[in-house]
Design an enzyme around this catalytic site. Structure first.
Site, PDB file in Angstrom:
ATOM      1  N   ASP A 146      -2.495   3.081 -27.610  1.00 35.99           N
ATOM      2  CA  ASP A 146      -1.254   3.842 -27.588  1.00 35.99           C
ATOM      3  C   ASP A 146      -0.339   3.470 -28.747  1.00 35.99           C
ATOM      4  O   ASP A 146       0.355   4.322 -29.314  1.00 35.99           O
ATOM      5  CB  ASP A 146      -0.517   3.600 -26.264  1.00 35.99           C
ATOM      6  CG  ASP A 146      -1.116   4.419 -25.125  1.00 35.99           C
ATOM      7  OD1 ASP A 146      -2.071   5.166 -25.376  1.00 35.99           O
ATOM      8  OD2 ASP A 146      -0.621   4.299 -23.990  1.00 35.99           O
ATOM      9  N   GLY A 147      -0.334   2.195 -29.134  1.00 34.84           N
ATOM     10  CA  GLY A 147       0.511   1.769 -30.237  1.00 34.84           C
ATOM     11  C   GLY A 147       0.118   2.440 -31.544  1.00 34.84           C
ATOM     12  O   GLY A 147       0.976   2.863 -32.327  1.00 34.84           O
ATOM     13  N   ASN A 164      10.992   2.022 -20.281  1.00 33.94           N
ATOM     14  CA  ASN A 164      11.947   2.628 -19.356  1.00 33.94           C
ATOM     15  C   ASN A 164      11.567   2.351 -17.915  1.00 33.94           C
ATOM     16  O   ASN A 164      12.413   2.004 -17.088  1.00 33.94           O
ATOM     17  CB  ASN A 164      12.005   4.136 -19.611  1.00 33.94           C
ATOM     18  CG  ASN A 164      12.735   4.890 -18.518  1.00 33.94           C
ATOM     19  OD1 ASN A 164      13.953   4.886 -18.440  1.00 33.94           O
ATOM     20  ND2 ASN A 164      11.968   5.555 -17.653  1.00 33.94           N
ATOM     21  N   LEU A 165      10.289   2.509 -17.591  1.00 31.07           N
ATOM     22  CA  LEU A 165       9.819   2.255 -16.223  1.00 31.07           C
ATOM     23  C   LEU A 165       9.940   0.781 -15.868  1.00 31.07           C
ATOM     24  O   LEU A 165      10.379   0.428 -14.764  1.00 31.07           O
ATOM     25  CB  LEU A 165       8.371   2.720 -16.083  1.00 31.07           C
ATOM     26  CG  LEU A 165       7.713   2.504 -14.721  1.00 31.07           C
ATOM     27  CD1 LEU A 165       8.450   3.276 -13.633  1.00 31.07           C
ATOM     28  CD2 LEU A 165       6.243   2.928 -14.766  1.00 31.07           C
ATOM     29  N   SER A 166       9.563  -0.094 -16.795  1.00 27.12           N
ATOM     30  CA  SER A 166       9.661  -1.537 -16.547  1.00 27.12           C
ATOM     31  C   SER A 166      11.103  -1.969 -16.306  1.00 27.12           C
ATOM     32  O   SER A 166      11.366  -2.916 -15.567  1.00 27.12           O
ATOM     33  CB  SER A 166       9.098  -2.316 -17.739  1.00 27.12           C
ATOM     34  OG  SER A 166       7.731  -2.028 -17.935  1.00 27.12           O
ATOM     35  N   ASN A 188       8.150   7.636 -28.082  1.00 25.93           N
ATOM     36  CA  ASN A 188       8.376   7.010 -26.777  1.00 25.93           C
ATOM     37  C   ASN A 188       9.845   6.674 -26.533  1.00 25.93           C
ATOM     38  O   ASN A 188      10.454   7.194 -25.609  1.00 25.93           O
ATOM     39  CB  ASN A 188       7.563   5.714 -26.665  1.00 25.93           C
ATOM     40  CG  ASN A 188       6.353   5.860 -25.771  1.00 25.93           C
ATOM     41  OD1 ASN A 188       5.983   6.964 -25.397  1.00 25.93           O
ATOM     42  ND2 ASN A 188       5.733   4.744 -25.429  1.00 25.93           N
TER      43      ASN A 188
END
Length: 285
Positions: free
Chosen positions: A65-66, A185-187, A141
């Site tokens: 993903d990075g 954001n989720l973390s 992101n």
């Protein structure tokens, strides 16, 4: 699609073995394929977009993903869809796994795919009282502002369309796209959003108040995050990260202006599994 371009993370595709397999497979099916090895030695970006031929129809990104996030930033002005092939440990954006590579390429060649247009962000750093110029970067992101150096609570002022909204006392602030909602954001306790949606998410990182929550804004809104002074007027040092790679240093008196980018990133979707199905599976693990 007739001309494919491979951006390969040379640190994950050792010796470009997978890259060569893909190139041979595409050429055996009478398609044109160009290759660019990508690495951190290029500086802030992994790739050199100026080397991509004008007639390229699709970019295959080998890494994780990075690497795909870097490719999205580096090719933002080219309007070429990206297909992520996961060679890392975790792949949300890079949906194609190595064990399903030939099947995915066949689907691509047969036209059995969709291209999802994903919203991106543009961030501009304004230093001191200046209003013009400033360093600028993009993110697929998120844009994350966190403390730098010693452990300290940072005072962030959040302004939306020139109107004061909220002051956070926190370790950082995440401004995320829907695509990035399942990331930092989720973390940080922010909500999960369907990635094709269009909105802005503002989420504090470890806020030092009980009732602090994320704020969801319209995609047209312009968010300013100002760095306030510390205790007794001390200078606070922070850094802003665009998709976890391009970093800039800020201090008290500086601000970041973040808005929806004029460009989008096209993500090629091979799998027919919906976002809700993937979300259900991950929440059940």
């Amino acid at each position: 699609m007739e001309h494919f371009y491979i951006i390969a993370n040379s640190h994950k595709d050792y010796g470009l073995k997978r890259t060569e397999e893909i190139r041979r497979y595409l050429e055996a099916h009478h398609k044109k394929c160009s290759v660019q090895a990508a690495g951190r030695e290029l500086g802030p970006g992994y790739t050199d977009a100026s080397r991509i031929p004008e007639d390229v129809d699709c970019i295959l990104v080998l890494g994780g993903d990075g690497t795909l996030l870097q490719a999205a930033r580096d090719t933002i002005d080219r309007d070429i869809p990206l297909l992520g092939i996961n060679l890392g440990t975790l792949g949300y954006l890079a949906e194609v796994e190595v064990n399903g590579l030939e099947e995915a390429l066949d689907q691509l060649l047969e036209g059995r795919y969709e291209v999802e247009q994903r919203m991106m962000l543009t961030g501009r750093v304004v230093r001191g009282a200046g209003a013009e110029g400033g360093e600028q970067s993009h993110a697929l992101n998120d844009v994350v502002i966190t403390r730098s150096g010693s452990l300290q609570i940072i005072r962030f002022e959040i302004w939306v369309n020139g109107q004061f909204l909220k002051e956070y006392h926190a370790d950082g602030v995440v401004l995320s796209t829907p695509t990035g909602s399942t990331g930092y954001n989720l973390s940080a306790g922010g909500p999960i959003v369907e990635p094709k949606a269009e909105l802005l998410l503002v989420t504090p990182v470890c806020p030092h108040t009980i009732n602090t929550r994320s704020v969801i804004l319209a995609p047209e809104d312009v968010v300013e995050i100002k760095i306030g002074a510390g205790r007794e007027g001390s200078i606070q040092q922070v850094e802003v990260d665009f998709d976890g790679s391009h970093k800039l240093s800020l201090c008290t008196g500086d601000k970041v202006e973040i808005r929806r980018a004029a460009m989008t990133t096209g993500i090629v979707k091979i799998s027919k599994v919906s976002f809700l199905e993937i979300l259900h599976k991950k929440m059940s693990d």
